[in-house]
Design a protein around this motif. Structure first.
Motif, PDB file in Angstrom:
ATOM      1  N   GLY A  72       0.757  -1.303  -0.128  1.00 41.93           N
ATOM      2  CA  GLY A  72       0.095  -0.099   0.072  1.00 41.93           C
ATOM      3  C   GLY A  72       0.864   1.184   0.087  1.00 41.93           C
ATOM      4  O   GLY A  72       1.915   1.050   0.149  1.00 41.93           O
ATOM      5  N   PRO A  73       0.255   2.309  -0.198  1.00 41.60           N
ATOM      6  CA  PRO A  73       0.954   3.558  -0.292  1.00 41.60           C
ATOM      7  C   PRO A  73       1.332   4.290   1.142  1.00 41.60           C
ATOM      8  O   PRO A  73       2.032   5.156   0.947  1.00 41.60           O
ATOM      9  N   GLU A  74       0.896   3.583   2.138  1.00 44.79           N
ATOM     10  CA  GLU A  74       1.312   4.412   3.612  1.00 44.79           C
ATOM     11  C   GLU A  74       2.294   3.278   4.240  1.00 44.79           C
ATOM     12  O   GLU A  74       2.020   1.857   3.873  1.00 44.79           O
ATOM     13  N   MET A  81      -0.286  -8.403   3.289  1.00 39.18           N
ATOM     14  CA  MET A  81      -1.626  -8.060   3.949  1.00 39.18           C
ATOM     15  C   MET A  81      -2.515  -8.399   2.642  1.00 39.18           C
ATOM     16  O   MET A  81      -3.085  -7.286   1.813  1.00 39.18           O
ATOM     17  N   SER A  82      -2.850  -9.749   2.241  1.00 37.96           N
ATOM     18  CA  SER A  82      -3.635  -9.820   1.134  1.00 37.96           C
ATOM     19  C   SER A  82      -4.254 -11.243   0.856  1.00 37.96           C
ATOM     20  O   SER A  82      -3.772 -12.077   1.658  1.00 37.96           O
ATOM     21  N   CYS A  83      -4.858 -11.657   0.014  1.00 37.55           N
ATOM     22  CA  CYS A  83      -5.319 -13.015  -0.241  1.00 37.55           C
ATOM     23  C   CYS A  83      -5.327 -13.228  -1.481  1.00 37.55           C
ATOM     24  O   CYS A  83      -6.073 -12.408  -2.390  1.00 37.55           O
ATOM     25  N   PRO A  84      -5.065 -14.516  -2.092  1.00 34.42           N
ATOM     26  CA  PRO A  84      -5.018 -15.005  -3.459  1.00 34.42           C
ATOM     27  C   PRO A  84      -6.571 -15.221  -3.802  1.00 34.42           C
ATOM     28  O   PRO A  84      -7.326 -15.747  -3.179  1.00 34.42           O
ATOM     29  N   ILE A  85      -6.700 -15.032  -5.005  1.00 31.01           N
ATOM     30  CA  ILE A  85      -8.073 -15.394  -5.527  1.00 31.01           C
ATOM     31  C   ILE A  85      -7.852 -16.523  -6.918  1.00 31.01           C
ATOM     32  O   ILE A  85      -7.087 -16.119  -7.817  1.00 31.01           O
ATOM     33  N   LEU A  86      -8.577 -17.399  -6.760  1.00 30.52           N
ATOM     34  CA  LEU A  86      -8.769 -18.475  -7.815  1.00 30.52           C
ATOM     35  C   LEU A  86      -8.921 -17.879  -9.186  1.00 30.52           C
ATOM     36  O   LEU A  86      -9.562 -17.078  -9.268  1.00 30.52           O
ATOM     37  N   HIS A 112      -6.639  -9.965  -3.494  1.00 30.70           N
ATOM     38  CA  HIS A 112      -7.533  -8.870  -2.654  1.00 30.70           C
ATOM     39  C   HIS A 112      -6.246  -8.362  -1.836  1.00 30.70           C
ATOM     40  O   HIS A 112      -5.838  -8.925  -0.557  1.00 30.70           O
ATOM     41  N   PRO A 113      -5.548  -7.230  -1.833  1.00 25.35           N
ATOM     42  CA  PRO A 113      -5.118  -6.209  -0.878  1.00 25.35           C
ATOM     43  C   PRO A 113      -6.246  -6.040   0.294  1.00 25.35           C
ATOM     44  O   PRO A 113      -7.049  -5.314   0.073  1.00 25.35           O
ATOM     45  N   SER A 227      -6.111  -0.938 -13.336  1.00 25.21           N
ATOM     46  CA  SER A 227      -5.071  -0.399 -12.521  1.00 25.21           C
ATOM     47  C   SER A 227      -4.811  -1.005 -11.119  1.00 25.21           C
ATOM     48  O   SER A 227      -5.406  -1.699 -10.653  1.00 25.21           O
ATOM     49  N   ASN A 228      -3.531  -0.597 -10.608  1.00 24.58           N
ATOM     50  CA  ASN A 228      -3.231  -0.856  -9.354  1.00 24.58           C
ATOM     51  C   ASN A 228      -4.243  -0.462  -8.506  1.00 24.58           C
ATOM     52  O   ASN A 228      -4.701   0.725  -8.296  1.00 24.58           O
ATOM     53  N   PRO A 229      -4.852  -1.336  -7.525  1.00 22.58           N
ATOM     54  CA  PRO A 229      -6.102  -0.970  -6.579  1.00 22.58           C
ATOM     55  C   PRO A 229      -5.751   0.604  -5.916  1.00 22.58           C
ATOM     56  O   PRO A 229      -6.748   1.181  -5.657  1.00 22.58           O
ATOM     57  N   TRP A 230      -4.617   0.549  -5.440  1.00 18.54           N
ATOM     58  CA  TRP A 230      -4.170   1.603  -4.480  1.00 18.54           C
ATOM     59  C   TRP A 230      -3.994   3.070  -5.289  1.00 18.54           C
ATOM     60  O   TRP A 230      -4.140   4.161  -4.822  1.00 18.54           O
ATOM     61  N   GLU A 231      -4.099   3.065  -6.840  1.00 24.64           N
ATOM     62  CA  GLU A 231      -4.277   4.338  -7.536  1.00 24.64           C
ATOM     63  C   GLU A 231      -5.816   4.707  -7.287  1.00 24.64           C
ATOM     64  O   GLU A 231      -5.819   5.926  -7.479  1.00 24.64           O
TER      65      GLU A 231
END
Length: 258
Positions: A72-74, A81-86, A112-113, A227-231
């Motif tokens: 993350g940006p901070e 701090m994430s979870c993979p998705i099938l 998923h972040p 896009s990157n989710p943090w954007e």
């Protein structure tokens, strides 16, 4: 088209024109029309309230990274701090199992972040038709699992912040007995630690939650187009630079930010 429901994946982008429509401000509307917004992928964790036709419905969502784990940006927002998705079955550093999207997402390296959770609004257009998202969590209590991970990782981040604070205080106590040279050196080295923001700023939204456009069509876009989710946080922050309660003096500068 209606709106995404619990456990469904969808692509979306910020709709600044619709978001400020209630202000009826021609200058702000023109500036918003000139903005170029990015596309993001997300899953619905919860629907807030009862959908009403022609009224924006609030959705609690968690964004997706299509290109692996991302920090993350901070401070304290770790890639772990994430979870993979099938269909992503790659080994997670914390041995977290992937959530079950059925059918599996079109891209192989999605996560998923867990801290990339926020609220958006979507215009509910019709009760007569119901377009279902093809990609969804099965069973739906997988969304509860994501909520649990969010809470766990938010607490983890707070613990990291507390550890940094203790370190800063200990260094401050030690620094007071050092020479002026050593004191200045310690102060500089700990500047980033002392600026750690807790709690998460990503979840601190104004009452006027942005409206977004969405699509269930995941097959026609590539992972690179998402896009990157943090954007999304950056876009949202730019959108909220002006006063949502009527003082739109800064809106014309936003078209240079997006």
């Amino acid at each position: 088209m209606s709106l995404p429901l619990h456990g469904e994946y969808f692509v979306f982008e910020l709709d600044p024109v619709a978001s400020i429509a209630t202000f009826d401000d021609p200058i702000a509307t023109k500036a918003c029309e000139d903005m170029t917004n990015k596309q993001y992928l997300a899953c619905v964790l919860q629907v807030s309230g009862i959908p009403v036709v022609d009224y924006p419905c609030a959705l609690d969502i968690m964004l997706v990274s299509t290109r692996g784990m991302v920090a993350g940006p901070e401070d304290g927002m770790l890639p772990e701090m994430s979870c993979p998705i099938l269909p992503n079955t790659s080994s997670h550093p914390l041995e977290r199992e992937p959530v079950h999207c059925t059918p599996p997402l079109p891209w192989p390296n999605c996560f998923h972040p867990t801290l990339a959770r926020t609220t958006v609004r979507i215009q509910y257009e019709s009760q007569d038709t119901r377009d279902h998202g093809e990609y969804q969590l099965v069973p739906q209590d997988e969304a509860v699992h994501l909520l649990d991970l969010h809470e766990h990782d938010a607490e983890w981040r707070q613990e990291i912040g507390a550890a940094y604070q203790e370190l800063h205080e200990a260094e401050h106590d030690t620094r007071s007995s050092r020479s002026s040279y050593n004191a200045n050196r310690s102060s500089t080295s700990l500047a980033s630690a002392s600026s750690l923001q807790v709690p998460l700023s990503f979840d601190e939204w104004l009452d006027e939650t942005p409206i977004v456009k969405f699509s269930f069509d995941l097959e026609t876009i590539s992972a690179q187009d998402i896009s990157n989710p943090w954007e999304y946080q950056e876009e949202h922050d730019a959108y909220t630079k002006y006063d949502l309660f009527g003082f739109l003096t800064e809106i014309s500068s936003l078209k240079h930010v997006f």
